[in-house]
Write a protein that holds these residues in place. Structure first.
Motif: not given
Length: 210
Positions: A58-76, A177-185
């Protein structure tokens, strides 16, 4: 064992300081950075390349859940442990986002140190009071669902595509990253059974996704 590089993410400085003090008592663990928000966590995770991230939910702005999702989507490669005061309220969301562990903030120092090492080894540390089987069960359910429906992130991208936003601008707005967007698309096209943006938008309206 080499030093396990840990990034601390919590919007309360006192919590971060407490975690740092406990972790630095173990010679195998090195705290390489702190982030006070989800937005800062995205930057620090990319710049510091931690092995393990302790992430407040629970954090203001981007939550920990959303931050985790984005970090993992970047192949971290980082293994992320969610920290919370809630029992299993966010367990399903944590698993879906890509977290490997789920801990309550009232854990002892010994439990915290063990959890970091367990996560580093690629396993799933979970507070004993939370049923240990839930994480794998929820993760399995999510994986099945992902094969059949669009994820929340993919729906967000699809809405932007429908508005005529370019991949480059979508990437900038979502901090990806743009590469991530292309992959998701490409994944969106596959799930909808189409081959281009125009067909994707048309099919999305047909399926009431937009």
């Amino acid at each position: 064992m080499k030093n396990i590089k840990v990034l601390l993410v919590d919007d309360q400085q006192l919590v971060r300081e407490g975690l740092r003090r406990m972790l630095e008592l173990d010679d195998d663990i090195k705290v390489i950075g702190e982030a006070g928000s989800g937005e800062d966590a995205l930057i620090k995770a990319k710049d510091l390349n931690p092995d393990v991230i302790l992430m407040d939910i629970k954090m203001s702005g981007i939550s920990g859940i959303e931050a985790t999702r984005r970090i993992k989507e970047e192949n971290s490669k980082a293994n992320i442990i969610m920290l919370t005061v809630y029992e299993d309220k966010y367990l399903a969301q944590a698993a879906e986002a890509g977290a490997v562990g789920y801990l309550l903030k009232d854990i002892t120092q010994e439990e915290l140190l063990r959890a970091v090492k367990v996560a580093y080894a690629g396993q799933s540390p979970v507070t004993p009071s939370v049923a240990k089987t839930l994480m794998s069960q929820f993760a399995s359910m999510v994986q099945v669902n992902r094969k059949n429906i669009l994820s929340r992130r993919q729906l967000e991208i699809l809405r932007m595509v429908a508005s005529g936003v370019t991949n480059k601008n979508i990437a900038q707005q979502l901090y990806l990253s743009e590469a991530t967007i292309k992959r998701e698309t490409s994944t969106i096209f596959t799930k909808l059974g189409v081959t281009d943006r125009t067909q994707a938008v048309s099919e999305a309206y047909t399926k009431n996704l937009l």
